[in-house]
Design a protein around this motif. Sequence first.
Motif, PDB file in Angstrom:
ATOM      1  N   PRO A  33       0.815  -1.224   0.000  1.00 25.57           N
ATOM      2  CA  PRO A  33       0.000   0.000   0.000  1.00 25.57           C
ATOM      3  C   PRO A  33       0.845   1.269   0.000  1.00 25.57           C
ATOM      4  O   PRO A  33       0.437   2.286  -0.563  1.00 25.57           O
ATOM      5  CB  PRO A  33      -0.854  -0.109   1.265  1.00 25.57           C
ATOM      6  CG  PRO A  33      -0.185  -1.115   2.117  1.00 25.57           C
ATOM      7  CD  PRO A  33       0.566  -2.033   1.202  1.00 25.57           C
TER       8      PRO A  33
ATOM      9  N   PHE B  58       0.085   4.295  -2.691  1.00 25.35           N
ATOM     10  CA  PHE B  58      -0.296   5.653  -2.317  1.00 25.35           C
ATOM     11  C   PHE B  58       0.788   6.683  -2.633  1.00 25.35           C
ATOM     12  O   PHE B  58       0.590   7.880  -2.440  1.00 25.35           O
ATOM     13  CB  PHE B  58      -0.723   5.710  -0.855  1.00 25.35           C
ATOM     14  CG  PHE B  58      -2.019   4.994  -0.617  1.00 25.35           C
ATOM     15  CD1 PHE B  58      -3.202   5.482  -1.149  1.00 25.35           C
ATOM     16  CD2 PHE B  58      -2.060   3.811   0.108  1.00 25.35           C
ATOM     17  CE1 PHE B  58      -4.400   4.819  -0.960  1.00 25.35           C
ATOM     18  CE2 PHE B  58      -3.261   3.146   0.305  1.00 25.35           C
ATOM     19  CZ  PHE B  58      -4.433   3.648  -0.233  1.00 25.35           C
TER      20      PHE B  58
ATOM     21  N   PHE C 182      -6.019   2.614  -6.563  1.00 25.37           N
ATOM     22  CA  PHE C 182      -6.767   2.918  -5.344  1.00 25.37           C
ATOM     23  C   PHE C 182      -7.611   1.730  -4.881  1.00 25.37           C
ATOM     24  O   PHE C 182      -7.805   1.543  -3.676  1.00 25.37           O
ATOM     25  CB  PHE C 182      -7.598   4.196  -5.502  1.00 25.37           C
ATOM     26  CG  PHE C 182      -6.844   5.405  -5.069  1.00 25.37           C
ATOM     27  CD1 PHE C 182      -6.813   5.792  -3.740  1.00 25.37           C
ATOM     28  CD2 PHE C 182      -6.104   6.143  -5.982  1.00 25.37           C
ATOM     29  CE1 PHE C 182      -6.089   6.888  -3.333  1.00 25.37           C
ATOM     30  CE2 PHE C 182      -5.373   7.245  -5.586  1.00 25.37           C
ATOM     31  CZ  PHE C 182      -5.368   7.618  -4.251  1.00 25.37           C
TER      32      PHE C 182
ATOM     33  N   GLY D 153      -5.140  -0.302  -3.105  1.00 27.55           N
ATOM     34  CA  GLY D 153      -4.816   0.369  -1.845  1.00 27.55           C
ATOM     35  C   GLY D 153      -5.904   0.176  -0.800  1.00 27.55           C
ATOM     36  O   GLY D 153      -5.625  -0.070   0.369  1.00 27.55           O
ATOM     37  N   THR D 154      -7.161   0.254  -1.245  1.00 25.44           N
ATOM     38  CA  THR D 154      -8.291   0.074  -0.333  1.00 25.44           C
ATOM     39  C   THR D 154      -8.299  -1.341   0.245  1.00 25.44           C
ATOM     40  O   THR D 154      -8.654  -1.533   1.410  1.00 25.44           O
ATOM     41  CB  THR D 154      -9.623   0.354  -1.063  1.00 25.44           C
ATOM     42  OG1 THR D 154      -9.577   1.674  -1.607  1.00 25.44           O
ATOM     43  CG2 THR D 154     -10.810   0.237  -0.139  1.00 25.44           C
TER      44      THR D 154
ATOM     45  N   PHE E 177      -6.397   6.055   5.373  1.00 25.72           N
ATOM     46  CA  PHE E 177      -7.503   5.153   5.043  1.00 25.72           C
ATOM     47  C   PHE E 177      -8.806   5.934   4.827  1.00 25.72           C
ATOM     48  O   PHE E 177      -9.560   5.646   3.898  1.00 25.72           O
ATOM     49  CB  PHE E 177      -7.675   4.096   6.133  1.00 25.72           C
ATOM     50  CG  PHE E 177      -8.648   3.005   5.776  1.00 25.72           C
ATOM     51  CD1 PHE E 177      -8.481   2.261   4.622  1.00 25.72           C
ATOM     52  CD2 PHE E 177      -9.726   2.730   6.594  1.00 25.72           C
ATOM     53  CE1 PHE E 177      -9.372   1.256   4.282  1.00 25.72           C
ATOM     54  CE2 PHE E 177     -10.620   1.731   6.259  1.00 25.72           C
ATOM     55  CZ  PHE E 177     -10.442   0.988   5.107  1.00 25.72           C
TER      56      PHE E 177
ATOM     57  N   ASP F  62      -8.560   7.592   1.532  1.00 24.50           N
ATOM     58  CA  ASP F  62      -8.736   6.560   0.511  1.00 24.50           C
ATOM     59  C   ASP F  62     -10.215   6.243   0.302  1.00 24.50           C
ATOM     60  O   ASP F  62     -10.684   6.155  -0.835  1.00 24.50           O
ATOM     61  CB  ASP F  62      -7.965   5.309   0.920  1.00 24.50           C
ATOM     62  CG  ASP F  62      -8.197   4.148  -0.019  1.00 24.50           C
ATOM     63  OD1 ASP F  62      -8.134   4.354  -1.258  1.00 24.50           O
ATOM     64  OD2 ASP F  62      -8.444   3.035   0.465  1.00 24.50           O
TER      65      ASP F  62
ATOM     66  N   MET G 220     -12.243   6.874  -3.115  1.00 25.62           N
ATOM     67  CA  MET G 220     -12.903   5.756  -3.813  1.00 25.62           C
ATOM     68  C   MET G 220     -14.386   6.047  -4.013  1.00 25.62           C
ATOM     69  O   MET G 220     -14.932   5.792  -5.096  1.00 25.62           O
ATOM     70  CB  MET G 220     -12.717   4.446  -3.042  1.00 25.62           C
ATOM     71  CG  MET G 220     -11.339   3.840  -3.171  1.00 25.62           C
ATOM     72  SD  MET G 220     -10.805   3.536  -4.873  1.00 25.62           S
ATOM     73  CE  MET G 220     -12.103   2.502  -5.494  1.00 25.62           C
TER      74      MET G 220
ATOM     75  N   ILE H 190      -5.922  13.065  -3.070  1.00 24.63           N
ATOM     76  CA  ILE H 190      -5.022  12.109  -3.732  1.00 24.63           C
ATOM     77  C   ILE H 190      -3.576  12.568  -3.580  1.00 24.63           C
ATOM     78  O   ILE H 190      -2.696  11.768  -3.244  1.00 24.63           O
ATOM     79  CB  ILE H 190      -5.397  11.936  -5.220  1.00 24.63           C
ATOM     80  CG1 ILE H 190      -6.741  11.203  -5.332  1.00 24.63           C
ATOM     81  CG2 ILE H 190      -4.304  11.180  -5.978  1.00 24.63           C
ATOM     82  CD1 ILE H 190      -7.310  11.135  -6.732  1.00 24.63           C
TER      83      ILE H 190
ATOM     84  N   CYS I 235      -2.072  11.943  -0.206  1.00 22.12           N
ATOM     85  CA  CYS I 235      -1.705  10.553   0.086  1.00 22.12           C
ATOM     86  C   CYS I 235      -0.191  10.353   0.015  1.00 22.12           C
ATOM     87  O   CYS I 235       0.365   9.574   0.786  1.00 22.12           O
ATOM     88  CB  CYS I 235      -2.405   9.597  -0.883  1.00 22.12           C
ATOM     89  SG  CYS I 235      -4.172   9.438  -0.609  1.00 22.12           S
TER      90      CYS I 235
END
Length: 159
Positions: A31, A35, A62, A65-66, A103, A106, A110, A134, A137
């Motif tokens: 992750p 990011f 993403f 990443g999630t 998080f 994120d 999303m 973004i 991040c």
Amino acid sequence: KPPFVPEWLHQFMEHYPFFKRHPHPMVVHFPMAIFIIAPLFLAWYHLIGPAPGLLDAIFYLFILGTLSLPVAILTGLLAWMVNYSGKANPLIIRKTIFSFVLFVFDLIIMAAVITKPAILQNPAGREWIILVLIFLCLPLASIIGEHGGKLVFPVLKNK
């Protein structure tokens, strides 16, 4: 036996010592890279010029990443309990706070991109906040990684 760790987990880690120290470092790099790369791709798109598939790549990064960030956070909390007995440490506390902020960013990103996929291409009005999130991040992931590095490789002051 570290406090807060259930007996079954303690026994598992005693039988498989790898899981005492290595799950967090093993999963956290994925992750972190996502990011950092996604904002760089977005900067490429807006500053250098659109490239085929670049916005799709950001979206899929993403998604990954999630999916991977909660695993990194949970293994980090486990490592804190096992290796530091859950004791307060300013680096760990900041690292945890920044991880949860990342998080939340994120999840907001999303939700926005799923709701309006063109938001990355042509943000209007308040939609610019998504691009700002973004880009935020990248420093968040960098700070989290830097704190982790200080835990693993402490900087010793010369006296």
